[in-house]
Write an enzyme that holds these catalytic residues in place. Structure first.
Site, PDB file in Angstrom:
ATOM      1  N   HIS A   1       0.849  -1.203   0.000  1.00  0.00           N
ATOM      2  CA  HIS A   1       0.000   0.000   0.000  1.00  0.00           C
ATOM      3  C   HIS A   1       0.879   1.244   0.000  1.00  0.00           C
ATOM      4  O   HIS A   1       0.908   1.996   0.980  1.00  0.00           O
ATOM      5  CB  HIS A   1      -0.914  -0.001   1.220  1.00  0.00           C
ATOM      6  CG  HIS A   1      -1.861  -1.165   1.297  1.00  0.00           C
ATOM      7  ND1 HIS A   1      -1.461  -2.436   1.651  1.00  0.00           N
ATOM      8  CD2 HIS A   1      -3.191  -1.248   1.055  1.00  0.00           C
ATOM      9  CE1 HIS A   1      -2.509  -3.247   1.638  1.00  0.00           C
ATOM     10  NE2 HIS A   1      -3.567  -2.562   1.276  1.00  0.00           N
TER      11      HIS A   1
ATOM     12  N   HIS B   1     -14.838  -3.252  -0.058  1.00  0.00           N
ATOM     13  CA  HIS B   1     -14.602  -2.027   0.724  1.00  0.00           C
ATOM     14  C   HIS B   1     -14.205  -0.880  -0.193  1.00  0.00           C
ATOM     15  O   HIS B   1     -13.641  -1.085  -1.255  1.00  0.00           O
ATOM     16  CB  HIS B   1     -13.597  -2.222   1.860  1.00  0.00           C
ATOM     17  CG  HIS B   1     -12.174  -2.594   1.499  1.00  0.00           C
ATOM     18  ND1 HIS B   1     -11.835  -3.691   0.750  1.00  0.00           N
ATOM     19  CD2 HIS B   1     -10.994  -2.014   1.849  1.00  0.00           C
ATOM     20  CE1 HIS B   1     -10.508  -3.777   0.656  1.00  0.00           C
ATOM     21  NE2 HIS B   1      -9.973  -2.768   1.304  1.00  0.00           N
TER      22      HIS B   1
END
Ligand code: DHB
Ligand code: FE
Length: 288
Positions: free
Chosen positions: A59, A197
């Site tokens: 990430h 999500h």
């Protein structure tokens, strides 16, 4: 020869790592999440692999907008838990398996998948949270993960990201690579990230239970068809971060199918909402 015994699929919500590290796993909010992994921890103790090939996404931790490999294989002897802005997680250093990683790189690249070889890569929650969920907190007097781990980072952060079809076929190439490694190793392939999500924009907080469960059904029973699902469907139905689910197709491709050792057995299936902003999904499939 080495062979793939099982695959594990799980979400990687960073707040799960924080809950564990701060001793909050028994709190009412977190209890149902960790309960879904009790079977899994016991299963992993009973079905301990020699190596875990762990498919995850970075990430913007080891990589950034300066350089984004589509598929990066960690070939180093060890990988440090990353500092994601609040200090590194207090978890063991990840021991790699340079020999098997180099062999898989050789085989898969010769099979026309252009992997990036990475020899220094701090690993973020995408990798350490699945390990924590499956292994629990390592004992203080034996502070290590149960086996070596080969980190395999997939770009699902910056478009263009790889298609489900490419991920599925890559998994099949990984299966072939493992089967040609000349040592009797039991290897598990883990696919992580997801489920539905979305962390930003007007649809932040989106969860789609029905779609998630249909994804699990199709991943088990008909992954080759699921692999045809275009990106836009993931994003529309499972939110912008739901695209992390393409990584599960790499692990599924490494398992059996109609052309390989047959449909795997479902050892465990779990689904829970909410955990932070994410639907938590989890599967264990065993090769029969
Ligand atoms: C959350 C989920 C993720 O997959 C991630 O990488 C970061 C945050 C969340 O649910 O908060
Ligand atoms: Fe994520």
């Amino acid at each position: 020869m080495a062979h793939i015994t099982a695959s594990v699929y799980t979400s990687h919500v960073p707040a799960i790592g924080a809950a564990l590290d701060m001793g909050k796993s028994g709190e009412p909010y977190w209890q149902p999440v960790f309960k879904g992994y009790e079977f899994s921890k016991q299963w992993l103790r009973e079905n301990r692999p020699d190596v875990i090939f762990l498919v995850y996404n970075d990430h913007a931790t080891a990589f950034s907008l300066e350089m984004i490999p589509t598929f990066a294989i960690g070939c180093a002897a060890e990988f440090q838990p990353a500092d994601e802005g609040y200090g590194a997680r207090p978890v063991p250093v990840v021991q790699g398996h340079p020999e098997l990683a180099a062999h898989i790189a050789q085989s898969v690249i010769q099979d026309d998948f252009d992997l990036t070889i990475v020899n220094r890569m701090p690993v973020d929650h995408g990798l350490t949270v699945p390990l924590s969920l499956m292994c629990g907190q390592p004992a203080p007097d034996n502070y290590e993960w149960p086996c070596p781990v080969i980190p395999f980072a997939v770009n699902v952060v910056q478009y263009p990201v790889p298609s489900g079809r490419r991920c599925y076929n890559l998994g099949r190439a990984i299966r072939k690579a493992v089967a040609s490694f000349d040592a009797p190793l039991k290897v598990q392939v883990w696919g992580t990230g997801g489920m539905s999500h979305q962390l930003q924009g007007p649809r932040a907080g989106l969860i789609n239970r029905e779609w998630d469960n249909a994804f699990l059904d199709r991943l088990i029973a008909d992954p080759a068809d699921l692999a045809n699902l275009p990106h836009i469907d993931y994003v529309r139905e499972a939110g912008s971060e739901g695209i992390e689910l393409v990584m599960w197709l790499i692990a599924r491709g490494a398992m059996g199918d109609e052309s390989g050792p047959g449909t795997p057995r479902v050892a465990h299936r779990f689904y829970h909402v909410p955990a932070s902003n994410t639907a938590v999904g989890h599967l264990i499939l065993e090769n029969t």
